[in-house]
Design a protein around this motif. Sequence first.
Motif, short mmCIF file in Angstrom:
data_model
loop_
_atom_site.label_atom_id
_atom_site.label_comp_id
_atom_site.label_asym_id
_atom_site.label_seq_id
_atom_site.Cartn_x
_atom_site.Cartn_y
_atom_site.Cartn_z
N MET A 92 59.68 38.41 48.52
CA MET A 92 58.82 38.87 47.41
C MET A 92 59.08 37.97 46.20
SD MET A 92 58.69 42.61 45.53
CE MET A 92 58.18 43.42 47.04
N PRO A 93 58.01 37.43 45.58
CA PRO A 93 58.21 36.56 44.41
C PRO A 93 58.82 37.32 43.25
CG PRO A 93 55.88 37.14 44.68
CD PRO A 93 56.58 37.61 45.90
N GLU A 94 59.63 36.61 42.47
CA GLU A 94 60.29 37.23 41.33
C GLU A 94 59.27 37.59 40.26
OE1 GLU A 94 63.76 36.09 38.06
OE2 GLU A 94 63.40 34.82 39.81
N VAL A 95 59.40 38.78 39.69
CA VAL A 95 58.49 39.24 38.65
C VAL A 95 58.82 38.52 37.34
CG1 VAL A 95 57.71 41.22 37.30
CG2 VAL A 95 58.21 41.50 39.74
N TYR A 96 57.80 38.01 36.68
CA TYR A 96 57.98 37.31 35.41
C TYR A 96 58.27 38.33 34.33
CZ TYR A 96 57.19 33.97 31.63
OH TYR A 96 57.34 33.15 30.53
N GLN A 97 59.41 38.17 33.64
CA GLN A 97 59.84 39.14 32.64
C GLN A 97 59.74 38.52 31.25
OE1 GLN A 97 60.60 42.02 34.06
NE2 GLN A 97 61.06 43.21 32.25
N ALA A 98 58.68 38.83 30.53
CA ALA A 98 58.50 38.28 29.18
C ALA A 98 59.29 39.13 28.19
CB ALA A 98 57.03 38.27 28.79
N GLU A 99 60.22 38.50 27.46
CA GLU A 99 61.10 39.23 26.54
C GLU A 99 61.12 38.66 25.13
OE1 GLU A 99 64.55 40.47 29.75
OE2 GLU A 99 64.29 38.36 29.21
N ARG A 100 60.74 37.40 24.98
CA ARG A 100 60.70 36.77 23.66
C ARG A 100 59.37 36.03 23.51
NH1 ARG A 100 66.72 33.92 22.94
NH2 ARG A 100 67.94 35.84 23.17
N THR A 101 58.98 35.79 22.26
CA THR A 101 57.76 35.03 21.99
C THR A 101 58.12 33.82 21.13
OG1 THR A 101 56.39 37.02 22.08
CG2 THR A 101 55.44 35.07 21.02
N ILE A 102 57.84 32.64 21.66
CA ILE A 102 58.06 31.40 20.93
C ILE A 102 56.72 30.94 20.36
CG2 ILE A 102 58.90 29.03 21.03
CD1 ILE A 102 60.49 29.78 23.51
N SER A 103 56.70 30.60 19.09
CA SER A 103 55.47 30.13 18.45
C SER A 103 55.72 28.75 17.87
CB SER A 103 55.03 31.09 17.34
OG SER A 103 56.08 31.33 16.43
N ALA A 104 54.65 27.96 17.80
CA ALA A 104 54.78 26.60 17.28
C ALA A 104 53.42 26.07 16.88
CB ALA A 104 55.42 25.69 18.33
N VAL A 105 53.41 25.02 16.06
CA VAL A 105 52.19 24.35 15.62
C VAL A 105 52.03 23.04 16.37
CG1 VAL A 105 51.07 23.19 13.67
CG2 VAL A 105 52.22 25.38 13.32
N LEU A 106 50.80 22.79 16.83
CA LEU A 106 50.44 21.50 17.42
C LEU A 106 49.27 20.92 16.63
CD1 LEU A 106 50.67 22.51 21.17
CD2 LEU A 106 52.19 20.92 20.00
N LYS A 107 49.27 19.61 16.44
CA LYS A 107 48.28 19.00 15.56
C LYS A 107 46.96 18.70 16.26
CE LYS A 107 51.48 16.88 12.26
NZ LYS A 107 51.92 15.61 11.62
N GLU A 108 46.98 18.43 17.57
CA GLU A 108 45.78 17.97 18.26
C GLU A 108 45.51 18.80 19.50
OE1 GLU A 108 46.23 13.86 19.12
OE2 GLU A 108 46.65 13.30 17.04
N GLN A 109 44.22 18.91 19.86
CA GLN A 109 43.85 19.70 21.03
C GLN A 109 44.43 19.11 22.32
OE1 GLN A 109 39.69 20.76 21.45
NE2 GLN A 109 39.95 20.97 23.66
N LYS A 110 44.55 17.78 22.40
CA LYS A 110 45.10 17.19 23.62
C LYS A 110 46.56 17.60 23.81
CE LYS A 110 46.23 12.69 21.49
NZ LYS A 110 45.98 11.23 21.56
N GLN A 111 47.27 17.84 22.71
CA GLN A 111 48.63 18.36 22.81
C GLN A 111 48.62 19.79 23.34
OE1 GLN A 111 49.66 17.60 18.60
NE2 GLN A 111 51.44 16.47 19.38
N VAL A 112 47.63 20.58 22.88
CA VAL A 112 47.51 21.96 23.34
C VAL A 112 47.26 21.98 24.85
CG1 VAL A 112 46.17 24.09 23.18
CG2 VAL A 112 46.68 22.78 21.11
N ASP A 113 46.33 21.15 25.32
CA ASP A 113 46.05 21.08 26.75
C ASP A 113 47.30 20.70 27.54
OD1 ASP A 113 43.46 21.89 26.73
OD2 ASP A 113 42.57 19.91 27.00
#
Length: 255
Positions: A1-22
């Motif tokens: 059985m695949p391991e369940v993804y456990q989201a516990e923290r939220t990391i936020s950041a700024v990117l300047k260009e859409q190609k970086q976002v992609d």
Amino acid sequence: MPEVYQAERTISAVLKEQKQVDDVIRRLLDRGVPRDHISVMGRNFQSETRIAGFITKRDVILGGLRTGAIFGSLFGSFLSLLTGVGVLFIPFVGPIVAAGPISAILLGAASGAIAGSAGAGLVSVLTTLGMPEDKAAVYQTRLQAGEFLVLVEVPSDRAGEFQLLLESAGAEEINTIEKALAHPCPGPCNSPEDLSPEVRSHLSSDAQNTFIQRYNQVLSDTSDEFTAEQAAWEAVHQKFDEDENGVWSKQKVGV
């Protein structure tokens, strides 16, 4: 059985260009981050039109809205892989594209903070998520300047790994909060107690029942939590107005 993804923290950041976002979205997906734990906000388009509420991709396609042009290449990019892509007008920032869980938060519980804030705008919403006010103010300013805000929900023991990933992609103003973004229910909502505190606190008892009924109905039909959450908030907005405390409690006349 695949391991369940456990989201516990939220990391936020700024990117300047859409190609970086992609690039970041692709790398996060490659590292096993589920698409419904990645959020992006940005305004890399010019529009003087005030957009009232939330406009979905489906609205644009079916309605032939002029604003469809603002989606442009966004829906041909990795951004289109995320859950829920829409457009909101936010005071002091303007029209922004919001994708992922943050779009439902902006549409729902936080919408009162956006619409009613006197001079704070997006800062009010971000601080309710647990961000320091000074960091939230920086994010609002960077969004105003046309840059992008990325939020990724990660397991605590992998937070360092994903912070390095963002840094290597050129991300700036990286911040971590000790919780994941609020999702309304862990599966079907059986009672108001199943609603997350962030959602429940913005709904009267009657509005909670409206939310739950519509959420469960759409979740049963689609098995898509984001679609169900969006439909539930729309049902609340159709039947109720907000009171002076930002609670959806005032029954609309004739509804």
